[in-house]
Design a protein around this motif. Structure first.
Motif, PDB file in Angstrom:
ATOM      1  N   ASP A  78       6.849  74.101  34.499  1.00  0.00           N
ATOM      2  CA  ASP A  78       5.509  74.247  33.923  1.00  0.00           C
ATOM      3  C   ASP A  78       5.124  72.894  33.324  1.00  0.00           C
ATOM      4  O   ASP A  78       5.895  71.936  33.356  1.00  0.00           O
ATOM      5  CB  ASP A  78       5.484  75.367  32.886  1.00  0.00           C
ATOM      6  CG  ASP A  78       6.456  75.147  31.730  1.00  0.00           C
ATOM      7  OD1 ASP A  78       6.781  73.984  31.395  1.00  0.00           O
ATOM      8  OD2 ASP A  78       6.905  76.146  31.151  1.00  0.00           O
ATOM      9  N   THR A  79       3.937  72.806  32.777  1.00  0.00           N
ATOM     10  CA  THR A  79       3.431  71.529  32.270  1.00  0.00           C
ATOM     11  C   THR A  79       4.368  70.900  31.250  1.00  0.00           C
ATOM     12  O   THR A  79       4.695  69.711  31.339  1.00  0.00           O
ATOM     13  CB  THR A  79       2.027  71.713  31.661  1.00  0.00           C
ATOM     14  OG1 THR A  79       1.166  72.235  32.678  1.00  0.00           O
ATOM     15  CG2 THR A  79       1.461  70.404  31.155  1.00  0.00           C
ATOM     16  N   THR A 105       7.629  71.460  30.704  1.00  0.00           N
ATOM     17  CA  THR A 105       8.902  71.100  31.337  1.00  0.00           C
ATOM     18  C   THR A 105       8.749  69.848  32.188  1.00  0.00           C
ATOM     19  O   THR A 105       9.576  68.926  32.118  1.00  0.00           O
ATOM     20  CB  THR A 105       9.412  72.273  32.201  1.00  0.00           C
ATOM     21  OG1 THR A 105       9.587  73.413  31.362  1.00  0.00           O
ATOM     22  CG2 THR A 105      10.720  71.931  32.889  1.00  0.00           C
ATOM     23  N   HIS A 107       0.472  71.013  43.266  1.00  0.00           N
ATOM     24  CA  HIS A 107       0.981  71.920  42.231  1.00  0.00           C
ATOM     25  C   HIS A 107       1.760  71.195  41.127  1.00  0.00           C
ATOM     26  O   HIS A 107       2.025  71.780  40.080  1.00  0.00           O
ATOM     27  CB  HIS A 107       1.856  73.024  42.853  1.00  0.00           C
ATOM     28  CG  HIS A 107       3.212  72.555  43.260  1.00  0.00           C
ATOM     29  ND1 HIS A 107       3.474  72.043  44.512  1.00  0.00           N
ATOM     30  CD2 HIS A 107       4.380  72.510  42.577  1.00  0.00           C
ATOM     31  CE1 HIS A 107       4.750  71.704  44.576  1.00  0.00           C
ATOM     32  NE2 HIS A 107       5.321  71.981  43.415  1.00  0.00           N
ATOM     33  N   THR A 167       2.312  69.246  37.956  1.00  0.00           N
ATOM     34  CA  THR A 167       1.417  69.173  36.797  1.00  0.00           C
ATOM     35  C   THR A 167       1.344  67.804  36.126  1.00  0.00           C
ATOM     36  O   THR A 167       0.486  67.602  35.274  1.00  0.00           O
ATOM     37  CB  THR A 167       1.830  70.211  35.740  1.00  0.00           C
ATOM     38  OG1 THR A 167       3.158  69.928  35.314  1.00  0.00           O
ATOM     39  CG2 THR A 167       1.735  71.626  36.303  1.00  0.00           C
TER      40      THR A 167
END
Length: 178
Positions: A58-59, A61, A99, A101
């Motif tokens: 995710d952003t 991480t 995808h 981020t």
């Protein structure tokens, strides 16, 4: 320990990603002998995990992983390591993936690597640096060459809808014109 090779067909520099390969990013990361090359903290064995965290995290991480990777392969934004050249093709691969981020941060890191001349400038003043066991100047040159080798991706990134990504990509393109 051996230096990372700049040959385009070597495991350190897999062929460019396209088509079906886009579905499996980083599929060639295991071909690099990370345990044989060094980053700023020692053997570069953490790099594959960091790349995977950038690719699939995710952003938060992904941003944490790119920050850690930056410290390992381009400390202070200008000191490259032996593992830098081997990592660059994977950074280009990740920069192309919508995808991911933290593509802006990836392109900034690529620009830092392209601009790196710390060891080269130091060796000009202190030629003994060229005779050390570790080839700092060579690693720096290989890293810059690795960035240039994949600069064909720039045109694709310049037409992205993300204006910040386009801006940093234009800065990278400008850095590669010298």
């Amino acid at each position: 320990m051996r230096a990372a090779s700049m040959e385009p067909t070597s495991p350190q520099h897999p062929t460019p990603v396209s088509g079906a390969q886009m579905a499996t990013p980083l599929r060639n990361v295991g071909q690099v002998p990370w345990h044989e090359i060094k980053d700023s903290r020692g053997p570069a064995t953490a790099i594959p995990l960091l790349l995977n965290s950038i690719a699939w995290g995710d952003t938060t991480t992904a941003r944490t992983a790119i920050s850690e990777l930056r410290e390992r392969i381009c400390q202070y934004g200008f000191v490259v390591e032996q593992a830098t050249a081997a990592t660059v093709p994977f950074l280009w691969e990740l920069a192309r993936l919508p995808h991911v981020t933290c593509r802006v941060e990836i392109v900034r890191l690529l620009k830092n690597i392209a601009d790196a001349r710390q060891w080269e400038k130091t060796a000009a003043a202190y030629p003994k640096l060229l005779h050390r066991r570790d080839d700092y100047v060579g690693w720096e040159r290989e890293a810059r060459q690795a960035v240039r080798a994949n600069r064909g991706t720039i045109q694709r990134l310049l037409i992205e809808p993300d204006t910040e990504l386009v801006r940093v990509t234009a800065e990278l393109a400008s850095a590669l014109t010298d």
